[in-house]
Design an enzyme around this catalytic site. Sequence first.
Site, mmCIF file in Angstrom:
data_model
loop_
_atom_site.group_PDB
_atom_site.id
_atom_site.type_symbol
_atom_site.label_atom_id
_atom_site.label_comp_id
_atom_site.label_asym_id
_atom_site.label_seq_id
_atom_site.Cartn_x
_atom_site.Cartn_y
_atom_site.Cartn_z
ATOM 1 C CG ASP A 71 7.235 48.597 -2.827
ATOM 2 O OD1 ASP A 71 8.400 48.310 -3.149
ATOM 3 O OD2 ASP A 71 6.366 47.736 -2.571
ATOM 4 C CG HIS A 93 4.601 44.119 4.023
ATOM 5 N ND1 HIS A 93 4.865 42.934 4.676
ATOM 6 C CD2 HIS A 93 5.586 44.277 3.099
ATOM 7 C CE1 HIS A 93 5.968 42.401 4.165
ATOM 8 N NE2 HIS A 93 6.421 43.183 3.214
#
Length: 377
Positions: A313, A263
């Site tokens: 996710d 991320h």
Amino acid sequence: MNTEKYLAKGLEDVYIDQTNICYIDGKEGKLYYRGYSVEELAELSTFEEVVYLLWWGKLPSLSELENFKKELAKSRGLPKEVIEIMEALPKNTHPMGALRTIISYLGNIDDSGDIPVTPEEVYRIGISVTAKIPTIVANWYRIKNGLEYVPPKEKLSHAANFLYMLHGEEPPKEWEKAMDVALILYAEHEINASTLAVMTVGSTLSDYYSAILAGIGALKGPIHGGAVEEAIKQFMEIGSPEKVEEWFFKALQQKRKIMGAGHRVYKTYDPRARIFKKYASKLGDKKLFEIAERLERLVEEYLSKKGISINVDYWSGLVFYGMKIPIELYTTIFAMGRIAGWTAHLAEYVSHNRIIRPRLQYVGEIGKKYLPIELRR
């Protein structure tokens, strides 16, 4: 002038404004909406209450929440011509493309759809669009698969209503809670590609619908909202828990991205992923969960030292899969939640608006002479 020091590719760590809406502590893996931890909100709140919090900056009173829920509930239905448009769309249309088309049409039939954005207009239209997205997503899937349109029920929560329309029957309580938590976790995440797209369009004083459509277009991308679909496909590709290690090291050798890992802001485990994992362990397919858990251990062992850890996710798709939601709809669920944050940031930014206009650092030639076409090779 040497502008090299001002160059920030991907706008990484560039602050373009101040906000009261959301705070991400990427180092410690913490996320706050209006000062409240996302863990506490996921456990104790509801999506409707979180939307109210994000938009108006405070938790509602009982009467305020009930009135807000009534406004959402009465706005869920779709005009007949919208249903006809869904029936006319090509059956291979991506669900995010269908959502984009329908919201664009809703803007065209809204008498105030072209009014330049103001905080008041943003929230007024935001209620209608937020309420309609689950109806659009669920019924687009039904219509494209030859099933009847299921109208929304005003008595159901936002989360339960989506599952009801999708499956044609009211969901179990554990599914309703899981979907409600998913929408809370998706509701807001400071500035990112889709939120910046919304704010950029809004900064031109365009209309609400145009701004939100920009966000939908950005979220559709496979390395933004679309990553949730790719993550669960990755677990399916691996096939069995015994193949995880071989697959992982082969992926590293091929410099293949592990979907659901890494991320831009978090350098540790994404707090939203921890919550999704809890629900995936209860609702998810057992084999896929074991595959994901084994792969997670390898990611943490070999990649976390590089600042690559599990993101939102990774586990969310397993939760949706456990509720029998088709994989192609996962990104639209992201939009179903994120409409709350997009709307909040749009209203906040235009309240002190300055058009967003960055620069590009030119690295080409200057002073070139124009050559007539007959002399060019």
